[in-house]
Design a protein around this motif. Sequence first.
Motif, PDB file in Angstrom:
ATOM      1  N   MET A  99      45.389  39.605  47.954  1.00 51.96           N
ATOM      2  CA  MET A  99      44.659  40.508  47.064  1.00 51.96           C
ATOM      3  C   MET A  99      45.532  40.997  45.918  1.00 51.96           C
ATOM      4  O   MET A  99      45.036  41.259  44.830  1.00 51.96           O
ATOM      5  CB  MET A  99      44.088  41.676  47.855  1.00 51.96           C
ATOM      6  N   ALA A 100      46.834  41.118  46.146  1.00 50.00           N
ATOM      7  CA  ALA A 100      47.740  41.534  45.070  1.00 50.00           C
ATOM      8  C   ALA A 100      47.748  40.488  43.961  1.00 50.00           C
ATOM      9  O   ALA A 100      47.798  40.829  42.778  1.00 50.00           O
ATOM     10  CB  ALA A 100      49.148  41.746  45.605  1.00 50.00           C
ATOM     11  N   ASP A 101      47.672  39.213  44.333  1.00 43.54           N
ATOM     12  CA  ASP A 101      47.610  38.139  43.328  1.00 43.54           C
ATOM     13  C   ASP A 101      46.337  38.292  42.493  1.00 43.54           C
ATOM     14  O   ASP A 101      46.363  38.163  41.271  1.00 43.54           O
ATOM     15  CB  ASP A 101      47.617  36.754  44.004  1.00 43.54           C
ATOM     16  N   LEU A 102      45.226  38.565  43.168  1.00 46.29           N
ATOM     17  CA  LEU A 102      43.957  38.763  42.458  1.00 46.29           C
ATOM     18  C   LEU A 102      44.035  40.015  41.583  1.00 46.29           C
ATOM     19  O   LEU A 102      43.633  40.010  40.426  1.00 46.29           O
ATOM     20  CB  LEU A 102      42.805  38.894  43.463  1.00 46.29           C
ATOM     21  N   TYR A 103      44.595  41.068  42.139  1.00 46.22           N
ATOM     22  CA  TYR A 103      44.701  42.338  41.407  1.00 46.22           C
ATOM     23  C   TYR A 103      45.483  42.179  40.107  1.00 46.22           C
ATOM     24  O   TYR A 103      45.128  42.755  39.087  1.00 46.22           O
ATOM     25  CB  TYR A 103      45.379  43.387  42.293  1.00 46.22           C
ATOM     26  N   ASP A 104      46.535  41.382  40.160  1.00 46.05           N
ATOM     27  CA  ASP A 104      47.356  41.161  38.960  1.00 46.05           C
ATOM     28  C   ASP A 104      46.531  40.605  37.813  1.00 46.05           C
ATOM     29  O   ASP A 104      46.651  41.058  36.677  1.00 46.05           O
ATOM     30  CB  ASP A 104      48.500  40.184  39.257  1.00 46.05           C
ATOM     31  N   ILE A 105      45.676  39.611  38.102  1.00 49.02           N
ATOM     32  CA  ILE A 105      44.887  39.052  37.001  1.00 49.02           C
ATOM     33  C   ILE A 105      43.778  40.014  36.579  1.00 49.02           C
ATOM     34  O   ILE A 105      43.451  40.113  35.393  1.00 49.02           O
ATOM     35  CB  ILE A 105      44.346  37.625  37.265  1.00 49.02           C
ATOM     36  N   ASP A 120      39.182  34.511  30.302  1.00 44.41           N
ATOM     37  CA  ASP A 120      39.956  35.196  31.335  1.00 44.41           C
ATOM     38  C   ASP A 120      39.032  35.723  32.427  1.00 44.41           C
ATOM     39  O   ASP A 120      39.318  35.591  33.622  1.00 44.41           O
ATOM     40  CB  ASP A 120      40.754  36.346  30.708  1.00 44.41           C
ATOM     41  N   LEU A 121      37.909  36.298  32.007  1.00 45.37           N
ATOM     42  CA  LEU A 121      36.953  36.825  32.982  1.00 45.37           C
ATOM     43  C   LEU A 121      36.401  35.702  33.850  1.00 45.37           C
ATOM     44  O   LEU A 121      36.253  35.848  35.061  1.00 45.37           O
ATOM     45  CB  LEU A 121      35.809  37.548  32.259  1.00 45.37           C
ATOM     46  N   ALA A 122      36.121  34.558  33.226  1.00 41.40           N
ATOM     47  CA  ALA A 122      35.625  33.408  33.990  1.00 41.40           C
ATOM     48  C   ALA A 122      36.655  32.968  35.024  1.00 41.40           C
ATOM     49  O   ALA A 122      36.316  32.648  36.173  1.00 41.40           O
ATOM     50  CB  ALA A 122      35.288  32.261  33.045  1.00 41.40           C
ATOM     51  N   ASN A 123      37.929  32.981  34.645  1.00 47.17           N
ATOM     52  CA  ASN A 123      38.996  32.614  35.574  1.00 47.17           C
ATOM     53  C   ASN A 123      39.088  33.598  36.740  1.00 47.17           C
ATOM     54  O   ASN A 123      39.220  33.200  37.901  1.00 47.17           O
ATOM     55  CB  ASN A 123      40.338  32.557  34.823  1.00 47.17           C
ATOM     56  N   ILE A 124      38.992  34.885  36.418  1.00 45.35           N
ATOM     57  CA  ILE A 124      39.050  35.914  37.460  1.00 45.35           C
ATOM     58  C   ILE A 124      37.905  35.721  38.456  1.00 45.35           C
ATOM     59  O   ILE A 124      38.114  35.720  39.678  1.00 45.35           O
ATOM     60  CB  ILE A 124      38.961  37.323  36.846  1.00 45.35           C
ATOM     61  N   MET A 125      36.718  35.525  37.940  1.00 47.65           N
ATOM     62  CA  MET A 125      35.543  35.372  38.821  1.00 47.65           C
ATOM     63  C   MET A 125      35.629  34.090  39.637  1.00 47.65           C
ATOM     64  O   MET A 125      35.242  34.056  40.813  1.00 47.65           O
ATOM     65  CB  MET A 125      34.253  35.399  37.994  1.00 47.65           C
ATOM     66  N   LYS A 127      38.420  32.613  40.664  1.00 43.83           N
ATOM     67  CA  LYS A 127      39.398  32.848  41.736  1.00 43.83           C
ATOM     68  C   LYS A 127      38.815  33.777  42.800  1.00 43.83           C
ATOM     69  O   LYS A 127      38.959  33.551  43.992  1.00 43.83           O
ATOM     70  CB  LYS A 127      40.682  33.475  41.163  1.00 43.83           C
ATOM     71  N   ALA A 128      38.150  34.818  42.344  1.00 44.09           N
ATOM     72  CA  ALA A 128      37.590  35.793  43.284  1.00 44.09           C
ATOM     73  C   ALA A 128      36.553  35.128  44.194  1.00 44.09           C
ATOM     74  O   ALA A 128      36.628  35.225  45.420  1.00 44.09           O
ATOM     75  CB  ALA A 128      36.967  36.962  42.536  1.00 44.09           C
TER      76      ALA A 128
ATOM     77  N   LEU B  51      45.457  29.672  53.958  1.00 47.05           N
ATOM     78  CA  LEU B  51      44.485  30.762  53.820  1.00 47.05           C
ATOM     79  C   LEU B  51      43.965  30.925  52.393  1.00 47.05           C
ATOM     80  O   LEU B  51      42.767  31.113  52.164  1.00 47.05           O
ATOM     81  CB  LEU B  51      45.108  32.077  54.297  1.00 47.05           C
ATOM     82  N   PHE B  52      44.882  30.858  51.418  1.00 48.58           N
ATOM     83  CA  PHE B  52      44.477  30.994  50.011  1.00 48.58           C
ATOM     84  C   PHE B  52      44.747  29.710  49.224  1.00 48.58           C
ATOM     85  O   PHE B  52      44.976  29.750  48.013  1.00 48.58           O
ATOM     86  CB  PHE B  52      45.202  32.180  49.366  1.00 48.58           C
ATOM     87  N   GLN B  53      44.735  28.576  49.958  1.00 48.55           N
ATOM     88  CA  GLN B  53      44.929  27.250  49.339  1.00 48.55           C
ATOM     89  C   GLN B  53      46.313  27.080  48.739  1.00 48.55           C
ATOM     90  O   GLN B  53      46.511  26.224  47.882  1.00 48.55           O
ATOM     91  CB  GLN B  53      43.879  26.977  48.217  1.00 48.55           C
ATOM     92  N   GLN B  54      47.279  27.903  49.153  1.00 49.47           N
ATOM     93  CA  GLN B  54      48.596  27.834  48.539  1.00 49.47           C
ATOM     94  C   GLN B  54      49.693  27.683  49.581  1.00 49.47           C
ATOM     95  O   GLN B  54      49.543  28.070  50.737  1.00 49.47           O
ATOM     96  CB  GLN B  54      48.880  29.129  47.754  1.00 49.47           C
TER      97      GLN B  54
END
Lengths: 221, 205
Positions: A99-105, A120-125, A127-128, B51-54
Amino acid sequence: MSGKPRLTYINGRGRMESIRWLLAAAGVEFEEVFLQTREQLLKLGQDGSLLFQQVPMVEIDGMKLVQTRAILNYIAGKYNLYGKDLKERALIDMYVEGMADLYDIIMNHDFKPANEKEKDLANIMDKATNRYLPVFEKVLKDHGHDFLVGNKLSKADVSLLENILWLEELKPDALAKFPLLQSFKARMSNMPNIKKFLQPGSAKKPLIQEKDIPNVMAIFH
Amino acid sequence: MAGKPKLHYTRGRGKMESIRWLLAAAGVEFEEEFIEKKEDLEKLRNDGSLLFQQVPMVEIDGMKMVQTRAILCYIAGKYNLYGKDLKERAWIDMYVEGTTDLMGMIMALPFQAADVKEKNIALITERATTRYFPVYEKALKDHGQDYLVGNKLSWADIHLLEAILMTEELKSDILSAFPLLQVSDHLISAWNVTHTFHCPALKAR
Protein backbone atom coordinates in the motif's frame (compact mmCIF):
# COMPACT_ATOMS: atom_id res chain seq x y z
CA MET A 1 4.13 20.01 28.47
CA SER A 2 1.03 18.08 27.58
CA GLY A 3 2.54 14.63 27.10
CA LYS A 4 0.74 14.26 23.81
CA PRO A 5 2.75 13.33 20.75
CA ARG A 6 3.72 16.39 18.75
CA LEU A 7 3.89 16.21 14.96
CA THR A 8 6.05 18.56 12.90
CA TYR A 9 5.26 18.86 9.17
CA ILE A 10 3.56 21.12 6.67
CA ASN A 11 -0.17 21.72 6.96
CA GLY A 12 -1.02 19.07 4.43
CA ARG A 13 -1.18 15.30 3.95
CA GLY A 14 2.12 14.25 2.38
CA ARG A 15 4.07 11.73 4.42
CA MET A 16 2.56 12.72 7.76
CA GLU A 17 -1.03 11.78 6.94
CA SER A 18 -0.52 8.03 7.55
CA ILE A 19 0.83 8.90 10.98
CA ARG A 20 -2.19 11.11 11.76
CA TRP A 21 -4.46 8.26 10.67
CA LEU A 22 -2.73 5.69 12.85
CA LEU A 23 -2.69 7.87 15.96
CA ALA A 24 -6.36 8.70 15.39
CA ALA A 25 -7.27 5.03 14.94
CA ALA A 26 -5.43 4.26 18.17
CA GLY A 27 -7.45 6.98 19.92
CA VAL A 28 -4.36 9.05 20.67
CA GLU A 29 -4.70 12.83 20.74
CA PHE A 30 -1.79 14.77 19.32
CA GLU A 31 -0.54 18.30 18.69
CA GLU A 32 0.80 19.65 15.43
CA VAL A 33 3.46 22.19 14.48
CA PHE A 34 3.14 23.41 10.89
CA LEU A 35 6.15 24.49 8.87
CA GLN A 36 5.38 27.39 6.59
CA THR A 37 8.79 28.32 5.20
CA ARG A 38 11.99 26.63 4.13
CA GLU A 39 13.84 28.67 6.74
CA GLN A 40 11.84 27.01 9.49
CA LEU A 41 12.74 23.57 8.14
CA LEU A 42 16.42 24.45 7.86
CA LYS A 43 16.46 25.88 11.38
CA LEU A 44 15.04 22.66 12.80
CA GLY A 45 17.69 20.73 10.91
CA GLN A 46 20.41 22.92 12.36
CA ASP A 47 19.28 22.71 15.97
CA GLY A 48 19.56 18.92 15.93
CA SER A 49 15.85 18.11 16.03
CA LEU A 50 15.83 16.24 12.74
CA LEU A 51 18.11 13.23 12.57
CA PHE A 52 18.45 13.38 8.79
CA GLN A 53 17.32 17.02 8.43
CA GLN A 54 13.94 15.86 7.18
CA VAL A 55 10.33 15.82 8.29
CA PRO A 56 8.01 14.11 9.27
CA MET A 57 9.22 14.33 12.85
CA VAL A 58 7.19 13.18 15.83
CA GLU A 59 8.07 13.93 19.43
CA ILE A 60 6.83 10.98 21.44
CA ASP A 61 7.93 9.32 24.67
CA GLY A 62 11.02 11.49 24.98
CA MET A 63 12.21 10.73 21.45
CA LYS A 64 12.29 12.86 18.30
CA LEU A 65 11.36 10.17 15.80
CA VAL A 66 11.91 10.67 12.09
CA GLN A 67 11.37 8.49 9.00
CA THR A 68 7.74 7.71 8.33
CA ARG A 69 8.07 3.94 8.62
CA ALA A 70 10.00 4.10 11.89
CA ILE A 71 7.31 6.36 13.34
CA LEU A 72 4.44 4.16 12.11
CA ASN A 73 6.13 1.00 13.42
CA TYR A 74 6.62 2.56 16.85
CA ILE A 75 3.02 3.73 17.12
CA ALA A 76 1.70 0.40 15.85
CA GLY A 77 3.85 -1.52 18.33
CA LYS A 78 2.94 0.73 21.25
CA TYR A 79 -0.81 0.63 20.64
CA ASN A 80 -1.10 -3.05 19.72
CA LEU A 81 -1.82 -2.52 16.05
CA TYR A 82 1.04 -4.73 14.87
CA GLY A 83 -0.24 -8.29 15.24
CA LYS A 84 0.47 -10.79 17.97
CA ASP A 85 3.64 -12.46 16.68
CA LEU A 86 6.35 -12.34 14.02
CA LYS A 87 4.24 -14.06 11.36
CA GLU A 88 1.28 -11.72 11.78
CA ARG A 89 3.73 -8.83 11.69
CA ALA A 90 5.14 -10.23 8.44
CA LEU A 91 1.69 -10.22 6.84
CA ILE A 92 0.94 -6.73 8.14
CA ASP A 93 4.30 -5.48 6.83
CA MET A 94 3.74 -7.03 3.39
CA TYR A 95 0.31 -5.46 3.06
CA VAL A 96 1.47 -2.08 4.35
CA GLU A 97 4.51 -2.01 2.08
CA GLY A 98 2.34 -2.80 -0.96
CA MET A 99 0.00 0.00 0.00
CA ALA A 100 2.93 2.36 0.59
CA ASP A 101 3.93 1.86 -3.06
CA LEU A 102 0.38 2.77 -4.12
CA TYR A 103 0.29 5.69 -1.69
CA ASP A 104 3.45 7.16 -3.20
CA ILE A 105 1.90 7.46 -6.64
CA ILE A 106 -1.37 8.75 -5.21
CA MET A 107 0.43 11.34 -3.09
CA ASN A 108 2.48 12.62 -6.00
CA HIS A 109 -0.51 12.98 -8.29
CA ASP A 110 -1.35 16.49 -7.09
CA PHE A 111 2.16 17.67 -7.99
CA LYS A 112 2.08 16.48 -11.59
CA PRO A 113 1.94 19.16 -14.30
CA ALA A 114 -1.55 19.67 -15.74
CA ASN A 115 -0.75 17.98 -19.06
CA GLU A 116 0.38 14.76 -17.30
CA LYS A 117 -2.46 14.50 -14.79
CA GLU A 118 -4.86 12.45 -16.89
CA LYS A 119 -2.29 9.81 -17.80
CA ASP A 120 -1.07 9.71 -14.22
CA LEU A 121 -4.58 9.15 -12.91
CA ALA A 122 -5.08 6.32 -15.40
CA ASN A 123 -1.86 4.72 -14.17
CA ILE A 124 -2.92 5.04 -10.53
CA MET A 125 -6.30 3.46 -11.21
CA ASP A 126 -4.71 0.70 -13.27
CA LYS A 127 -2.33 -0.20 -10.45
CA ALA A 128 -5.03 0.12 -7.82
CA THR A 129 -7.63 -2.01 -9.58
CA ASN A 130 -5.28 -4.61 -11.08
CA ARG A 131 -2.42 -4.96 -8.64
CA TYR A 132 -3.37 -3.82 -5.16
CA LEU A 133 -7.11 -3.81 -4.44
CA PRO A 134 -7.66 -7.37 -5.73
CA VAL A 135 -5.10 -8.63 -3.21
CA PHE A 136 -6.99 -7.17 -0.26
CA GLU A 137 -10.40 -8.17 -1.61
CA LYS A 138 -9.07 -11.73 -1.80
CA VAL A 139 -7.56 -11.64 1.70
CA LEU A 140 -10.91 -10.57 3.17
CA LYS A 141 -12.75 -13.15 1.06
CA ASP A 142 -10.44 -16.03 1.97
CA HIS A 143 -10.71 -15.69 5.74
CA GLY A 144 -14.07 -13.95 5.98
CA HIS A 145 -12.96 -11.78 8.90
CA ASP A 146 -13.55 -8.09 9.37
CA PHE A 147 -9.86 -7.19 9.51
CA LEU A 148 -6.94 -8.06 7.27
CA VAL A 149 -4.75 -9.88 9.79
CA GLY A 150 -5.44 -11.91 12.90
CA ASN A 151 -9.10 -10.97 13.15
CA LYS A 152 -8.08 -7.75 14.89
CA LEU A 153 -7.54 -4.13 13.87
CA SER A 154 -3.96 -3.45 12.77
CA LYS A 155 -2.05 -0.77 10.93
CA ALA A 156 -2.71 -2.71 7.72
CA ASP A 157 -6.45 -1.98 8.01
CA VAL A 158 -5.85 1.69 8.73
CA SER A 159 -3.51 1.97 5.76
CA LEU A 160 -6.03 0.25 3.48
CA LEU A 161 -8.85 2.55 4.55
CA GLU A 162 -6.69 5.62 4.05
CA ASN A 163 -5.77 4.54 0.52
CA ILE A 164 -9.32 3.56 -0.40
CA LEU A 165 -10.68 6.95 0.67
CA TRP A 166 -8.02 8.87 -1.25
CA LEU A 167 -8.62 6.75 -4.36
CA GLU A 168 -12.33 7.56 -4.11
CA GLU A 169 -11.51 11.25 -3.94
CA LEU A 170 -9.72 10.87 -7.25
CA LYS A 171 -12.37 8.61 -8.80
CA PRO A 172 -15.62 8.04 -6.85
CA ASP A 173 -16.28 4.57 -8.31
CA ALA A 174 -12.79 3.21 -7.54
CA LEU A 175 -14.28 0.38 -5.46
CA ALA A 176 -16.95 -0.61 -7.99
CA LYS A 177 -15.54 -4.10 -8.52
CA PHE A 178 -14.70 -4.77 -4.89
CA PRO A 179 -17.77 -5.53 -2.76
CA LEU A 180 -15.83 -6.73 0.27
CA LEU A 181 -13.67 -3.61 0.25
CA GLN A 182 -16.84 -1.53 0.12
CA SER A 183 -18.19 -3.21 3.24
CA PHE A 184 -14.73 -3.01 4.84
CA LYS A 185 -14.75 0.72 4.22
CA ALA A 186 -18.22 1.11 5.74
CA ARG A 187 -17.31 -0.94 8.82
CA MET A 188 -14.02 0.77 9.43
CA SER A 189 -15.48 4.25 8.93
CA ASN A 190 -18.01 3.50 11.66
CA MET A 191 -15.47 2.57 14.30
CA PRO A 192 -15.65 5.34 16.94
CA ASN A 193 -12.06 6.64 16.69
CA ILE A 194 -12.08 6.60 12.93
CA LYS A 195 -15.56 8.07 12.68
CA LYS A 196 -14.35 10.97 14.79
CA PHE A 197 -11.31 11.44 12.55
CA LEU A 198 -13.53 11.55 9.47
CA GLN A 199 -15.61 14.40 10.81
CA PRO A 200 -14.98 18.03 9.87
CA GLY A 201 -12.66 19.84 12.25
CA SER A 202 -10.47 16.80 12.90
CA ALA A 203 -6.75 16.61 12.21
CA LYS A 204 -7.40 14.85 8.89
CA LYS A 205 -6.08 17.06 6.14
CA PRO A 206 -7.91 17.96 2.93
CA LEU A 207 -6.52 17.50 -0.57
CA ILE A 208 -3.91 20.11 -1.33
CA GLN A 209 -5.17 23.13 -3.22
CA GLU A 210 -3.50 24.15 -6.46
CA LYS A 211 -2.62 27.58 -5.07
CA ASP A 212 -0.68 26.05 -2.17
CA ILE A 213 1.51 23.79 -4.27
CA PRO A 214 4.29 26.31 -5.07
CA ASN A 215 4.73 27.09 -1.38
CA VAL A 216 4.99 23.41 -0.45
CA MET A 217 7.54 22.82 -3.21
CA ALA A 218 9.56 25.80 -1.96
CA ILE A 219 9.72 24.37 1.56
CA PHE A 220 11.13 21.05 0.46
CA HIS A 221 13.30 21.95 -2.53
CA MET B 1 12.77 -29.80 1.22
CA ALA B 2 15.99 -28.26 2.47
CA GLY B 3 14.34 -25.88 4.91
CA LYS B 4 16.66 -23.12 3.80
CA PRO B 5 15.12 -19.80 2.75
CA LYS B 6 14.87 -19.55 -1.04
CA LEU B 7 15.41 -16.20 -2.72
CA HIS B 8 13.82 -15.30 -6.05
CA TYR B 9 15.42 -12.40 -7.94
CA THR B 10 17.71 -11.56 -10.81
CA ARG B 11 21.37 -12.36 -10.52
CA GLY B 12 22.39 -8.80 -9.54
CA ARG B 13 22.24 -6.90 -6.27
CA GLY B 14 19.21 -4.65 -6.61
CA LYS B 15 16.68 -4.87 -3.79
CA MET B 16 17.65 -8.40 -2.84
CA GLU B 17 21.19 -7.58 -1.77
CA SER B 18 20.24 -6.21 1.66
CA ILE B 19 18.35 -9.45 2.27
CA ARG B 20 21.38 -11.55 1.31
CA TRP B 21 23.53 -9.46 3.67
CA LEU B 22 21.14 -9.84 6.60
CA LEU B 23 20.77 -13.59 6.18
CA ALA B 24 24.55 -13.94 5.86
CA ALA B 25 25.14 -11.83 8.97
CA ALA B 26 22.64 -13.99 10.84
CA GLY B 27 24.58 -17.07 9.71
CA VAL B 28 21.64 -18.41 7.74
CA GLU B 29 22.41 -20.39 4.59
CA PHE B 30 20.02 -19.81 1.74
CA GLU B 31 19.30 -20.89 -1.82
CA GLU B 32 18.72 -18.68 -4.81
CA GLU B 33 16.60 -19.13 -7.89
CA PHE B 34 17.62 -16.57 -10.48
CA ILE B 35 15.22 -14.90 -12.89
CA GLU B 36 17.14 -14.97 -16.16
CA LYS B 37 14.41 -14.05 -18.65
CA LYS B 38 10.95 -12.53 -18.71
CA GLU B 39 9.31 -15.97 -18.87
CA ASP B 40 10.76 -16.82 -15.45
CA LEU B 41 9.07 -13.78 -13.91
CA GLU B 42 5.81 -14.49 -15.75
CA LYS B 43 5.80 -18.03 -14.42
CA LEU B 44 6.11 -16.79 -10.85
CA ARG B 45 3.32 -14.31 -11.46
CA ASN B 46 1.04 -16.85 -13.09
CA ASP B 47 1.35 -19.45 -10.38
CA GLY B 48 0.34 -16.87 -7.75
CA SER B 49 3.69 -16.75 -5.98
CA LEU B 50 4.05 -12.98 -6.03
CA LEU B 51 1.53 -11.09 -3.92
CA PHE B 52 1.95 -7.83 -5.85
CA GLN B 53 3.46 -9.37 -9.01
CA GLN B 54 6.91 -8.22 -7.94
CA VAL B 55 10.22 -9.55 -6.70
CA PRO B 56 12.12 -9.83 -4.36
CA MET B 57 10.29 -12.87 -3.08
CA VAL B 58 11.66 -15.08 -0.33
CA GLU B 59 10.26 -18.46 0.59
CA ILE B 60 10.77 -18.75 4.32
CA ASP B 61 8.98 -20.62 7.12
CA GLY B 62 6.12 -21.66 4.88
CA MET B 63 5.50 -18.13 3.59
CA LYS B 64 6.16 -16.56 0.22
CA MET B 65 7.25 -13.16 1.46
CA VAL B 66 7.44 -10.13 -0.76
CA GLN B 67 8.30 -6.46 -0.19
CA THR B 68 11.91 -5.90 0.77
CA ARG B 69 11.25 -4.18 4.08
CA ALA B 70 8.74 -6.80 5.21
CA ILE B 71 11.27 -9.53 4.48
CA LEU B 72 14.10 -7.70 6.24
CA CYS B 73 11.91 -6.96 9.30
CA TYR B 74 10.95 -10.63 9.54
CA ILE B 75 14.54 -11.86 9.32
CA ALA B 76 15.72 -9.24 11.80
CA GLY B 77 12.97 -10.21 14.24
CA LYS B 78 13.52 -13.92 13.85
CA TYR B 79 17.29 -13.79 14.35
CA ASN B 80 17.35 -11.25 17.19
CA LEU B 81 18.81 -8.43 15.16
CA TYR B 82 15.96 -6.01 15.94
CA GLY B 83 16.72 -4.72 19.42
CA LYS B 84 15.24 -5.77 22.73
CA ASP B 85 12.21 -3.46 22.95
CA LEU B 86 10.07 -0.94 21.09
CA LYS B 87 12.43 1.99 21.64
CA GLU B 88 15.50 0.12 20.40
CA ARG B 89 13.45 -1.01 17.42
CA ALA B 90 12.54 2.63 16.74
CA TRP B 91 16.22 3.59 16.64
CA ILE B 92 17.07 0.64 14.42
CA ASP B 93 14.20 1.55 12.08
CA MET B 94 15.35 5.17 11.89
CA TYR B 95 18.95 4.24 11.14
CA VAL B 96 17.91 1.66 8.54
CA GLU B 97 15.58 4.09 6.79
CA GLY B 98 18.49 6.54 6.49
CA THR B 99 20.81 3.97 4.91
CA THR B 100 17.93 2.78 2.71
CA ASP B 101 17.51 6.30 1.33
CA LEU B 102 21.26 6.57 0.69
CA MET B 103 21.55 3.16 -0.97
CA GLY B 104 18.42 3.83 -2.99
CA MET B 105 20.15 6.80 -4.59
CA ILE B 106 23.16 4.64 -5.48
CA MET B 107 21.06 1.79 -6.86
CA ALA B 108 19.30 4.16 -9.25
CA LEU B 109 22.59 5.23 -10.91
CA PRO B 110 23.00 2.43 -13.50
CA PHE B 111 19.65 3.40 -15.01
CA GLN B 112 20.50 7.06 -15.53
CA ALA B 113 21.94 8.95 -18.49
CA ALA B 114 25.61 9.92 -18.17
CA ASP B 115 25.09 13.59 -17.33
CA VAL B 116 22.33 12.90 -14.80
CA LYS B 117 24.48 10.16 -13.30
CA GLU B 118 27.43 12.48 -12.81
CA LYS B 119 25.25 15.07 -11.09
CA ASN B 120 23.75 12.41 -8.85
CA ILE B 121 27.12 10.95 -7.87
CA ALA B 122 28.07 14.41 -6.61
CA LEU B 123 24.76 14.64 -4.75
CA ILE B 124 25.23 11.17 -3.24
CA THR B 125 28.72 12.08 -2.06
CA GLU B 126 27.39 15.26 -0.48
CA ARG B 127 24.47 13.53 1.20
CA ALA B 128 26.65 10.68 2.45
CA THR B 129 29.19 13.02 4.02
CA THR B 130 26.83 15.73 5.31
CA ARG B 131 23.50 14.06 6.00
CA TYR B 132 24.01 10.35 6.66
CA PHE B 133 27.49 9.33 7.81
CA PRO B 134 27.72 12.13 10.42
CA VAL B 135 24.65 10.66 12.10
CA TYR B 136 26.16 7.21 12.50
CA GLU B 137 29.59 8.56 13.45
CA LYS B 138 27.94 10.65 16.17
CA ALA B 139 25.88 7.72 17.42
CA LEU B 140 29.01 5.61 17.86
CA LYS B 141 30.89 8.53 19.41
CA ASP B 142 28.14 9.45 21.88
CA HIS B 143 27.77 6.02 23.48
CA GLY B 144 31.29 4.75 22.74
CA GLN B 145 30.04 1.25 22.01
CA ASP B 146 30.86 -0.98 19.08
CA TYR B 147 27.34 -1.23 17.72
CA LEU B 148 24.75 1.38 16.86
CA VAL B 149 21.93 0.28 19.15
CA GLY B 150 21.78 -1.47 22.50
CA ASN B 151 25.44 -2.50 22.57
CA LYS B 152 24.59 -5.49 20.41
CA LEU B 153 24.81 -6.29 16.69
CA SER B 154 21.56 -5.39 14.94
CA TRP B 155 20.11 -4.97 11.48
CA ALA B 156 21.16 -1.30 11.65
CA ASP B 157 24.86 -2.23 11.80
CA ILE B 158 24.63 -4.70 8.91
CA HIS B 159 22.72 -2.21 6.77
CA LEU B 160 25.23 0.54 7.57
CA LEU B 161 28.13 -1.72 6.65
CA GLU B 162 26.46 -2.48 3.33
CA ALA B 163 25.88 1.24 2.70
CA ILE B 164 29.49 2.08 3.58
CA LEU B 165 30.89 -0.54 1.21
CA MET B 166 28.52 0.56 -1.54
CA THR B 167 29.49 4.22 -1.13
CA GLU B 168 33.20 3.33 -1.02
CA GLU B 169 32.78 1.70 -4.42
CA LEU B 170 31.73 5.12 -5.72
CA LYS B 171 34.39 7.07 -3.88
CA SER B 172 37.04 5.06 -2.10
CA ASP B 173 37.97 7.73 0.46
CA ILE B 174 34.38 8.57 1.44
CA LEU B 175 35.05 7.60 5.08
CA SER B 176 38.11 9.82 5.43
CA ALA B 177 36.30 12.18 7.85
CA PHE B 178 34.66 9.35 9.83
CA PRO B 179 37.19 7.46 11.96
CA LEU B 180 34.62 5.57 14.00
CA LEU B 181 32.85 4.31 10.89
CA GLN B 182 36.16 3.03 9.59
CA VAL B 183 36.62 1.00 12.72
CA SER B 184 33.08 -0.42 12.64
CA ASP B 185 33.62 -1.33 8.99
CA HIS B 186 36.46 -3.63 9.96
CA LEU B 187 34.99 -4.75 13.23
CA ILE B 188 31.82 -6.12 11.72
CA SER B 189 33.60 -7.58 8.72
CA ALA B 190 35.90 -9.42 11.07
CA TRP B 191 33.05 -10.57 13.27
CA ASN B 192 31.27 -12.29 10.51
CA VAL B 193 34.01 -12.95 7.99
CA THR B 194 33.33 -16.71 8.03
CA HIS B 195 29.71 -16.29 7.06
CA THR B 196 30.28 -13.46 4.64
CA PHE B 197 33.00 -15.16 2.68
CA HIS B 198 31.23 -18.47 2.58
CA CYS B 199 28.26 -16.85 0.93
CA PRO B 200 28.74 -17.06 -2.84
CA ALA B 201 26.18 -14.36 -3.53
CA LEU B 202 28.18 -11.79 -1.60
CA LYS B 203 31.55 -12.99 -2.87
CA ALA B 204 30.82 -11.64 -6.33
CA ARG B 205 31.69 -7.99 -5.65
